[in-house]
Design an enzyme around this catalytic site. Sequence first.
Site, PDB file in Angstrom:
ATOM      1  N   SER A   1      14.657  42.781  32.600  1.00  0.00           N
ATOM      2  CA  SER A   1      14.549  41.594  31.754  1.00  0.00           C
ATOM      3  C   SER A   1      14.514  41.952  30.278  1.00  0.00           C
ATOM      4  CB  SER A   1      13.267  40.836  32.126  1.00  0.00           C
ATOM      5  OG  SER A   1      12.925  39.875  31.160  1.00  0.00           O
TER       6      SER A   1
ATOM      7  N   ASP B   1       8.156  39.582  52.205  1.00  0.00           N
ATOM      8  CA  ASP B   1       7.419  39.464  50.954  1.00  0.00           C
ATOM      9  C   ASP B   1       7.400  40.832  50.272  1.00  0.00           C
ATOM     10  OD1 ASP B   1       5.013  39.315  49.092  1.00  0.00           O
ATOM     11  OD2 ASP B   1       5.066  37.271  49.870  1.00  0.00           O
TER      12      ASP B   1
ATOM     13  N   LEU C   1      15.949  40.719  43.352  1.00  0.00           N
ATOM     14  CA  LEU C   1      15.790  39.649  42.378  1.00  0.00           C
ATOM     15  C   LEU C   1      14.447  38.936  42.530  1.00  0.00           C
ATOM     16  CD1 LEU C   1      19.346  37.988  42.585  1.00  0.00           C
ATOM     17  CD2 LEU C   1      18.642  40.077  41.406  1.00  0.00           C
TER      18      LEU C   1
ATOM     19  N   ALA D   1      10.504  38.140  42.289  1.00  0.00           N
ATOM     20  CA  ALA D   1       9.465  38.428  41.306  1.00  0.00           C
ATOM     21  C   ALA D   1       8.588  37.204  41.097  1.00  0.00           C
ATOM     22  CB  ALA D   1      10.081  38.835  39.963  1.00  0.00           C
ATOM     23  N   GLN D   2       7.418  37.412  40.489  1.00  0.00           N
ATOM     24  CA  GLN D   2       6.708  36.329  39.812  1.00  0.00           C
ATOM     25  C   GLN D   2       7.357  36.307  38.438  1.00  0.00           C
ATOM     26  OE1 GLN D   2       5.361  33.874  37.730  1.00  0.00           O
ATOM     27  NE2 GLN D   2       4.261  35.597  36.822  1.00  0.00           N
TER      28      GLN D   2
ATOM     29  N   GLU E   1      12.516  40.727  28.372  1.00  0.00           N
ATOM     30  CA  GLU E   1      11.095  40.757  28.013  1.00  0.00           C
ATOM     31  C   GLU E   1      10.566  42.187  27.912  1.00  0.00           C
ATOM     32  OE1 GLU E   1       8.909  38.358  27.161  1.00  0.00           O
ATOM     33  OE2 GLU E   1      10.417  36.766  27.286  1.00  0.00           O
TER      34      GLU E   1
ATOM     35  N   GLY F   1      14.642  37.204  46.638  1.00  0.00           N
ATOM     36  CA  GLY F   1      14.740  36.128  45.658  1.00  0.00           C
ATOM     37  C   GLY F   1      15.974  35.272  45.837  1.00  0.00           C
ATOM     38  N   ILE F   2      16.493  35.192  47.039  1.00  0.00           N
ATOM     39  CA  ILE F   2      17.756  34.478  47.281  1.00  0.00           C
ATOM     40  C   ILE F   2      17.611  32.973  47.066  1.00  0.00           C
ATOM     41  CG2 ILE F   2      17.425  34.094  49.766  1.00  0.00           C
ATOM     42  CD1 ILE F   2      20.433  34.827  50.101  1.00  0.00           C
TER      43      ILE F   2
ATOM     44  N   TYR G   1       4.035  40.045  32.546  1.00  0.00           N
ATOM     45  CA  TYR G   1       5.361  40.021  33.170  1.00  0.00           C
ATOM     46  C   TYR G   1       6.234  41.150  32.619  1.00  0.00           C
ATOM     47  CZ  TYR G   1      10.177  38.526  34.065  1.00  0.00           C
ATOM     48  OH  TYR G   1      11.505  38.488  34.422  1.00  0.00           O
TER      49      TYR G   1
END
Length: 312
Positions: free
Chosen positions: A121, A56, A78, A80-81, A123, A8-9, A144
Amino acid sequence: MKKALITGITGQDGSYLAELLLQKGYEVHGIIRRSSCFNTGRIDHIFNQLDLHYGDLTDPSSIESVIWGRDFDEFYNLGAQSHVRTSFDIPAYTGDVTGMGVLRMLELCRDRNIKFYQASSSELYGTSPAPQNESTPFHPCSPYGIAKLFGYWSTVNYRNSYDMFACNGILFNHESPRRGETFVTRKITKAVANIINGKQDKLLLGNLDAKRDWGYAPEYVEGMWRMMQQDKPDDFVLATGRTHTIREFLDAAFGYVNVDWHKHVEIDPRYYRPVEVTELLGDPSKAKSTLGWEAKTTMKELAELMVKADLQ
């Protein structure tokens, strides 16, 4: 020289973390997904200082080929969708990348003595009463959040089962000028700039009464790094300890340019979630006492600096 790998860079957090690690003298490697268009805008200014590799989270062999023989000290997961509303539309994909992807990365790291950071998160908490801390029960309300919960407990399980240095950063909402344009804060600040420049008149939003704990992303990546420097791995909430409604964010963002947002904002039911999370409010006491970390930027300051950046 320490060596770190970031999935996720190319995202908001990944770009700020890469900057921070470079400043601290790290050799920084990043995983990027193959795309037909360039998606490295957030890291173009440091592009030549990074070692980038295609990979991936759904394809562990692609990540293993990067890890093989490089003796990484730290792995920051880091990737993610990461869009909550979108996760209702693509739940299986969200579960595969955001949930199972964590398990795949942990499995790659467990026999290699690599410190592992998982981007968890707020969430996770969903409808659990605020304020929320490391002991608050989880009750996610979206695909998520459910996927992030799988990643959270996978990280805890690998830490306990294999004596891994694996930690969760339970980060509450954190924003910046690098925030994706589909996220509500950036959607608002970009609309402010467009309205001022005559490029847009209406802004369509969903639930304006949702309460969120908003901080500044560069401060939060500092917290991630501090977690990884501890003697023992643990899980930490990073938050400001203050909550604001989307209406308040609108007040701050539009107020910076002296425009009445009521004349431009319209409610579109498409932006409501099937299950709404009404209030997220983090208690960062543990991070403050153990890590010496504390959020400094207020919501109003955050909204103003984002509007200023979008105006520029």
